[in-house]
Design a protein around this motif. Structure first.
Motif, PDB file in Angstrom:
ATOM      1  N   TYR A 186       0.836  -1.208   0.000  1.00 25.41           N
ATOM      2  CA  TYR A 186       0.000   0.000   0.000  1.00 25.41           C
ATOM      3  C   TYR A 186       0.871   1.259   0.000  1.00 25.41           C
ATOM      4  O   TYR A 186       0.430   2.331  -0.401  1.00 25.41           O
ATOM      5  N   VAL A 187       2.103   1.116   0.511  1.00 21.34           N
ATOM      6  CA  VAL A 187       3.029   2.253   0.561  1.00 21.34           C
ATOM      7  C   VAL A 187       3.979   2.202  -0.627  1.00 21.34           C
ATOM      8  O   VAL A 187       4.139   3.183  -1.353  1.00 21.34           O
ATOM      9  N   CYS A 188       4.604   1.046  -0.821  1.00 21.32           N
ATOM     10  CA  CYS A 188       5.621   0.902  -1.873  1.00 21.32           C
ATOM     11  C   CYS A 188       4.978   0.316  -3.130  1.00 21.32           C
ATOM     12  O   CYS A 188       4.403  -0.767  -3.077  1.00 21.32           O
ATOM     13  N   PRO A 189       5.080   0.997  -4.258  1.00 26.99           N
ATOM     14  CA  PRO A 189       4.344   0.569  -5.469  1.00 26.99           C
ATOM     15  C   PRO A 189       5.001  -0.593  -6.215  1.00 26.99           C
ATOM     16  O   PRO A 189       5.376  -0.465  -7.378  1.00 26.99           O
ATOM     17  N   TYR A 190       5.101  -1.760  -5.556  1.00 27.62           N
ATOM     18  CA  TYR A 190       5.676  -2.932  -6.245  1.00 27.62           C
ATOM     19  C   TYR A 190       4.936  -3.204  -7.548  1.00 27.62           C
ATOM     20  O   TYR A 190       5.521  -3.642  -8.531  1.00 27.62           O
ATOM     21  N   ASP A 191       3.614  -2.975  -7.528  1.00 27.12           N
ATOM     22  CA  ASP A 191       2.801  -3.244  -8.720  1.00 27.12           C
ATOM     23  C   ASP A 191       3.263  -2.414  -9.920  1.00 27.12           C
ATOM     24  O   ASP A 191       3.091  -2.824 -11.066  1.00 27.12           O
ATOM     25  N   LYS A 192       3.871  -1.268  -9.663  1.00 28.25           N
ATOM     26  CA  LYS A 192       4.355  -0.407 -10.764  1.00 28.25           C
ATOM     27  C   LYS A 192       5.780  -0.792 -11.178  1.00 28.25           C
ATOM     28  O   LYS A 192       6.241  -0.409 -12.251  1.00 28.25           O
ATOM     29  N   LEU A 193       6.489  -1.497 -10.297  1.00 33.19           N
ATOM     30  CA  LEU A 193       7.905  -1.776 -10.557  1.00 33.19           C
ATOM     31  C   LEU A 193       8.098  -2.992 -11.464  1.00 33.19           C
ATOM     32  O   LEU A 193       9.040  -3.045 -12.247  1.00 33.19           O
ATOM     33  N   THR A 216      18.909  -6.997 -14.457  1.00 36.72           N
ATOM     34  CA  THR A 216      18.233  -5.943 -13.694  1.00 36.72           C
ATOM     35  C   THR A 216      18.922  -5.812 -12.338  1.00 36.72           C
ATOM     36  O   THR A 216      19.153  -6.814 -11.657  1.00 36.72           O
ATOM     37  N   VAL A 217      19.249  -4.581 -11.975  1.00 33.03           N
ATOM     38  CA  VAL A 217      19.699  -4.296 -10.609  1.00 33.03           C
ATOM     39  C   VAL A 217      18.648  -3.373 -10.005  1.00 33.03           C
ATOM     40  O   VAL A 217      18.326  -2.328 -10.586  1.00 33.03           O
ATOM     41  N   ALA A 218      18.087  -3.787  -8.874  1.00 38.81           N
ATOM     42  CA  ALA A 218      17.045  -2.986  -8.225  1.00 38.81           C
ATOM     43  C   ALA A 218      17.606  -2.345  -6.960  1.00 38.81           C
ATOM     44  O   ALA A 218      18.416  -2.958  -6.254  1.00 38.81           O
ATOM     45  N   MET A 219      17.178  -1.128  -6.709  1.00 35.44           N
ATOM     46  CA  MET A 219      17.561  -0.454  -5.464  1.00 35.44           C
ATOM     47  C   MET A 219      16.332   0.346  -5.005  1.00 35.44           C
ATOM     48  O   MET A 219      16.068   1.444  -5.480  1.00 35.44           O
ATOM     49  N   ILE A 220      15.577  -0.270  -4.111  1.00 37.57           N
ATOM     50  CA  ILE A 220      14.266   0.255  -3.745  1.00 37.57           C
ATOM     51  C   ILE A 220      14.289   0.757  -2.301  1.00 37.57           C
ATOM     52  O   ILE A 220      14.447  -0.043  -1.361  1.00 37.57           O
ATOM     53  N   ASP A 221      14.161   2.062  -2.139  1.00 44.73           N
ATOM     54  CA  ASP A 221      14.091   2.689  -0.806  1.00 44.73           C
ATOM     55  C   ASP A 221      15.325   2.415   0.045  1.00 44.73           C
ATOM     56  O   ASP A 221      15.223   2.207   1.258  1.00 44.73           O
ATOM     57  N   VAL A 222      16.471   2.413  -0.597  1.00 43.96           N
ATOM     58  CA  VAL A 222      17.722   2.121   0.103  1.00 43.96           C
ATOM     59  C   VAL A 222      18.531   3.395   0.348  1.00 43.96           C
ATOM     60  O   VAL A 222      19.003   3.653   1.469  1.00 43.96           O
ATOM     61  N   LEU A 223      18.674   4.214  -0.703  1.00 43.73           N
ATOM     62  CA  LEU A 223      19.650   5.316  -0.611  1.00 43.73           C
ATOM     63  C   LEU A 223      19.353   6.319   0.496  1.00 43.73           C
ATOM     64  O   LEU A 223      20.279   6.919   1.048  1.00 43.73           O
ATOM     65  N   VAL A 283      19.609  -4.796  -4.444  1.00 43.34           N
ATOM     66  CA  VAL A 283      20.523  -4.173  -3.480  1.00 43.34           C
ATOM     67  C   VAL A 283      19.698  -3.596  -2.329  1.00 43.34           C
ATOM     68  O   VAL A 283      18.782  -2.810  -2.560  1.00 43.34           O
ATOM     69  N   GLY A 284      20.034  -3.985  -1.091  1.00 43.59           N
ATOM     70  CA  GLY A 284      19.229  -3.536   0.053  1.00 43.59           C
ATOM     71  C   GLY A 284      17.854  -4.175   0.013  1.00 43.59           C
ATOM     72  O   GLY A 284      16.839  -3.521   0.179  1.00 43.59           O
ATOM     73  N   LEU A 328      16.873  -0.325 -11.743  1.00 43.16           N
ATOM     74  CA  LEU A 328      15.532   0.080 -11.310  1.00 43.16           C
ATOM     75  C   LEU A 328      15.687   0.749  -9.943  1.00 43.16           C
ATOM     76  O   LEU A 328      16.035   0.093  -8.957  1.00 43.16           O
ATOM     77  N   TYR A 329      15.456   2.046  -9.943  1.00 42.66           N
ATOM     78  CA  TYR A 329      15.670   2.846  -8.726  1.00 42.66           C
ATOM     79  C   TYR A 329      14.349   3.443  -8.283  1.00 42.66           C
ATOM     80  O   TYR A 329      13.609   4.012  -9.098  1.00 42.66           O
ATOM     81  N   LYS A 330      14.052   3.299  -6.997  1.00 43.94           N
ATOM     82  CA  LYS A 330      12.857   3.962  -6.438  1.00 43.94           C
ATOM     83  C   LYS A 330      13.215   4.439  -5.045  1.00 43.94           C
ATOM     84  O   LYS A 330      13.838   3.722  -4.260  1.00 43.94           O
ATOM     85  N   ASP A 331      12.893   5.711  -4.797  1.00 37.45           N
ATOM     86  CA  ASP A 331      13.092   6.202  -3.423  1.00 37.45           C
ATOM     87  C   ASP A 331      12.010   7.219  -3.104  1.00 37.45           C
ATOM     88  O   ASP A 331      11.224   7.612  -3.980  1.00 37.45           O
ATOM     89  N   MET A 332      11.959   7.610  -1.853  1.00 38.63           N
ATOM     90  CA  MET A 332      10.911   8.519  -1.399  1.00 38.63           C
ATOM     91  C   MET A 332      11.220   9.925  -1.908  1.00 38.63           C
ATOM     92  O   MET A 332      12.374  10.331  -2.000  1.00 38.63           O
TER      93      MET A 332
END
Ligand SMILES: C[S@@+](CC[C@H](N)C(=O)[O-])C[C@H]1O[C@@H](n2cnc3c(N)ncnc32)[C@H](O)[C@@H]1O
Length: 231
Positions: free
Chosen positions: A45-52, A129-136, A65-66, A162-166
């Motif tokens: 509900y918070v992190c849009p995995y469905d969009k990733l 694919t290298v993913a980095m989701i809400d890590v940095l 990563v993370g 694939l990078y996603k952060d707040m």
């Protein structure tokens, strides 16, 4: 041997809604004690995995990563989207949850999870694919470009980061994230500055192929997909 699960794991596909993902994660993380099991379940509900999911290379190898408790890789394995997935994290306890979920999903042969002291210790790949989701935003600002660089180096030609952060955009969504992280980690985080990842990606020969702001509930997400050009 696995203890009997309290419920069977519901089928999910790439079109799964956050509510379907909640039910999927709640069942897949049945070996994780509450409240972490519950937090894993409500995270979609918070992190849009469905969009990733759509940006992960079909049938490829993924480095997350993370990875934390490994939700993204669990989902990728369950949707049969990938051939192999490796998750790494500097914290060991969530990796136990990740391994337990992989066992529940009968995905131990394709998912592995490694405890590392830094991303520099992660498998070299290179990966599709290298993913980095809400890590940095959890990394000290002075170390962020190095962590990003270590992830970028592991992307193979033609592959994606694939990078996603707040969001760092001023306003209520940024404040909501600060308060959320403070409640859960007692840390008043500093979001990744606007434009920073685009600059680092370009330094590592990664081209921006998708750029999206995703509002969700009271939060705001910055999604960037970078591609390493073929030689
Ligand atoms: C908010 S969690 C996100 C977990 C996962 N990516 C997800 O989306 O569910 C942030 C994770 O980043 C990890 N982390 C923080 N600094 C890191 C670093 N330098 N290298 C690898 N992982 C790191 C933390 O241990 C934590 O598991």
């Amino acid at each position: 041997m696995l203890a009997p699960a309290s419920t069977s794991i519901p089928f999910v596909d790439a079109a799964a809604t956050p509510a379907q993902l909640r039910r999927f994660f709640y069942a897949a993380y049945c070996d994780t004690p509450n409240p972490l099991r519950w937090l894993s379940a409500v995270r979609p509900y918070v992190c849009p995995y469905d969009k990733l999911l759509q940006f992960v290379r079909n049938g490829g190898e993924v480095l997350d990563v993370g990875c934390g408790a490994g939700s993204l890789l669990a989902l990728l394995a369950a949707t049969k989207k990938i051939r192999r997935g490796v998750g790494c994290d500097v914290m060991a306890p969530p990796l136990e949850s990740a391994r337990a979920a992989a066992r529940r999903l009968d995905a131990e042969s394709i998912l592995t999870f490694e405890h590392v002291r830094s991303v520099a210790e992660a498998p070299e790949g290179p990966f599709d694919t290298v993913a980095m989701i809400d890590v940095l935003h959890h990394v000290r600002p002075r170390d962020r470009s190095d962590v990003f660089a270590a992830a970028a180096r592991r992307v193979k030609p033609g592959g994606v980061l694939l990078y996603k952060d707040m969001t760092a955009r001023p306003g209520g969504r940024r404040l909501a994230h600060n308060i959320d992280d403070y409640v859960f980690t007692r840390e008043w985080v500093e979001q990744v500055a606007e434009g920073a990842v685009e600059t680092w990606a370009s330094d590592h020969q990664l081209a921006l192929v998708h750029d999206e702001f995703i509002p969700r509930l009271i939060y705001g997400h910055e999604l960037r997909v970078f591609q390493r050009l073929e030689h």
